[in-house]
Write a protein that holds these residues in place. Sequence first.
Motif, short mmCIF file in Angstrom:
data_model
loop_
_atom_site.label_atom_id
_atom_site.label_comp_id
_atom_site.label_asym_id
_atom_site.label_seq_id
_atom_site.Cartn_x
_atom_site.Cartn_y
_atom_site.Cartn_z
N VAL A 121 40.83 50.50 9.57
CA VAL A 121 41.00 49.92 8.02
C VAL A 121 40.17 52.06 6.85
CG1 VAL A 121 40.56 49.51 5.59
CG2 VAL A 121 41.42 48.21 7.30
N ARG A 122 40.81 52.90 7.00
CA ARG A 122 40.34 54.16 6.68
C ARG A 122 39.85 54.36 4.95
NH1 ARG A 122 41.49 57.61 11.37
NH2 ARG A 122 40.44 59.34 10.82
N ALA A 123 40.84 53.81 4.17
CA ALA A 123 40.88 54.19 2.93
C ALA A 123 39.95 53.43 2.36
CB ALA A 123 42.36 53.50 2.84
N MET A 124 39.03 53.81 1.71
CA MET A 124 38.25 52.93 0.99
C MET A 124 36.88 53.80 -0.68
SD MET A 124 34.93 53.35 3.33
CE MET A 124 35.91 52.72 4.90
N THR A 125 36.44 53.29 -1.19
CA THR A 125 36.30 54.00 -2.56
C THR A 125 34.66 53.75 -2.30
OG1 THR A 125 35.99 51.67 -3.59
CG2 THR A 125 37.90 52.49 -3.30
N PHE A 126 34.68 54.59 -2.98
CA PHE A 126 32.68 54.45 -3.26
C PHE A 126 32.55 55.36 -4.75
CE2 PHE A 126 31.71 59.59 -3.39
CZ PHE A 126 32.92 60.19 -3.64
N ASP A 127 30.88 55.36 -4.76
CA ASP A 127 30.63 55.66 -6.97
C ASP A 127 29.51 56.15 -6.79
OD1 ASP A 127 29.52 53.48 -6.74
OD2 ASP A 127 30.81 53.05 -8.49
N ASN A 128 29.06 56.50 -5.46
CA ASN A 128 27.16 56.69 -5.35
C ASN A 128 26.47 57.40 -4.09
OD1 ASN A 128 25.60 54.43 -3.78
ND2 ASN A 128 27.04 53.49 -4.19
N GLU A 129 25.49 58.14 -4.47
CA GLU A 129 25.24 58.61 -3.60
C GLU A 129 24.84 58.11 -2.09
OE1 GLU A 129 22.24 61.40 -4.14
OE2 GLU A 129 22.89 62.90 -6.03
N GLU A 130 24.14 57.37 -1.92
CA GLU A 130 23.71 56.47 -1.45
C GLU A 130 25.05 55.70 -0.48
OE1 GLU A 130 20.56 55.81 0.03
OE2 GLU A 130 19.89 57.01 -2.27
N GLU A 131 25.84 55.58 -0.92
CA GLU A 131 26.95 55.07 -0.59
C GLU A 131 27.56 56.09 0.74
OE1 GLU A 131 28.03 51.63 -0.62
OE2 GLU A 131 29.66 51.16 0.07
N LEU A 132 27.76 57.28 -0.19
CA LEU A 132 28.31 58.55 1.40
C LEU A 132 27.39 58.55 2.41
CD1 LEU A 132 28.45 61.00 -1.75
CD2 LEU A 132 30.68 59.34 -0.10
N TYR A 133 26.26 58.65 1.97
CA TYR A 133 25.26 58.10 2.92
C TYR A 133 25.61 57.23 3.76
CZ TYR A 133 22.58 61.78 0.59
OH TYR A 133 22.16 63.46 0.71
N LYS A 134 25.46 56.18 3.40
CA LYS A 134 25.97 55.21 4.11
C LYS A 134 27.36 55.53 5.44
CE LYS A 134 25.82 50.99 1.84
NZ LYS A 134 26.70 49.87 1.41
N ILE A 135 28.10 55.78 4.41
CA ILE A 135 29.20 55.92 5.42
C ILE A 135 28.84 57.18 5.96
CG2 ILE A 135 31.92 56.95 4.96
CD1 ILE A 135 31.51 55.47 2.35
N LYS A 136 28.47 58.58 5.65
CA LYS A 136 28.39 59.39 7.09
C LYS A 136 27.82 58.78 7.59
CE LYS A 136 27.79 63.41 8.25
NZ LYS A 136 28.69 64.00 9.10
N LYS A 137 26.59 57.94 8.11
CA LYS A 137 25.96 57.20 9.02
C LYS A 137 26.76 56.17 9.91
CE LYS A 137 21.77 54.82 10.46
NZ LYS A 137 21.12 54.24 10.30
N HIS A 138 27.51 55.43 9.34
CA HIS A 138 28.50 54.37 9.90
C HIS A 138 30.08 54.42 10.20
CE1 HIS A 138 24.85 51.71 9.88
NE2 HIS A 138 24.47 52.44 8.92
#
Length: 433
Positions: A121-138
């Motif tokens: 499942v590739r499509a997902m939402t985000f709304d903050n910086e920390e989430e971007l770092y989390k997604i980058k890592k995982h």
Amino acid sequence: MHSSNKTLVLQDNTNIYDVIEKIVENPNYDEPFFICDIDQLIWNVENWKRLMPRVEIFYAVKCNYNREVLETFAALDLGFDCATMDEISKIIALDVSPNKIVFSNPTKIIEHLEYAKQTGVRAMTFDNEEELYKIKKHYPEAELLLRIRCDDESAKYVLGKKFGVLPGSEALDLLRLAKQLELTIIGVHFHVGSGCSDYYAYYKALCAAKGVFDAAIELGFPVKLIDIGGGYPGETINPIDKIAETTNAGLLDNFPDLSVKIIAEPGKYCCNTPYKLVTQIHSKKIVIDENNKKIRMYYVDVNVYNSLFSVLFGEYYKFRPVCENKNAQLHPCIIWGSTSDVNDKITDKFDYLPDLNIGDWLIVEETGAYTVSISCEYNGLSMPKSCAVISKKNWSFLTTKAPKPIRKEKFTFSLNDFLKDRDQPAIFRKIYF
Ligand SMILES: Cc1ncc(COP(=O)(O)O)c(C=O)c1O
């Protein structure tokens, strides 16, 4: 065994109310139940397609994940909005392609994010910086939708208090960070709020989304998707026609390029109207109020915790007797739920019903949204079971001509089983009309 003992084959002129009467007339049956009209589920989807042909439904699973709903929508080849790992797994189990799922939760539990990666499942939402770092890592290959905040302040539930970044400079900063982290942004998402009542909410939100979409293009992202969220009303007295018109106008004015894909995540609109809750009065008391008025207090065998949770947030449900005498005199009454909690009051004395007795059955219309999916067993009172009915015509459609026909053997229903088989959890059952 003779088949008519196993399956109730109803005549063409039979409807859902006949089925309800048949169930409650059975002297051995005394439990509350939800009943879903699958014809209405299908109609809601057809109506949406007629009103907003450009907007693809990604049904919000959280709203009601009973099998009859998910199986019907999978057969109609809808997409799905999932908020958690469990919701994703329910949809994947129906053989739905991961491309038809949007993981629409801007703050994801890491295990759930990893599960999305495992299942594709590739499509997902985000709304903050920390989430971007989390997604980058995982899950750096994820395809991201930036959730912006565009509230309808008059909505019943304003979700912007919890999710969404303002569409101005804060949104731009997040786009820049995503670029720096070499993540992929594919679109913009918003949710104007559940129970939207501002006819122009989607129009205004689409104008805001356009600004963010254009900024993403300028930064070189391959944006191609707008997700307009949920929030569309789900009551017969409050049809979506007018909001659909302004949504279409917002799309035409802001996203005239048809290569931009538009999806929505309706929950309540799709599955509220098809459900009815049927409940029985188990106790009755008459009290005199402060104006010396006689108030009938009815205690029913459902409660706000096991079926009508939204009452605690101001939702109103109207009860009426299953066997209604239209000429009966009406009296003010209060309907209490079956728990010991004083907050478990379902309607107040401004409700009027005929004089009723212990053992009488009541019906509550339009109870499919945020009922069965939110219930819990407070006081050890289990949630009502669900059953479903479908017309012969639509049963034949779902099993043969639907985009993804369902396998008949999955949907065997026996009314007699339903009456006897008390312990089984809510499952899909079919009654032939
Ligand atoms: C992200 C998201 N999408 C869709 C929905 C469905 O909203 P509704 O049932 O009002 O259509 C919700 C509801 O909370 C939500 O949070």
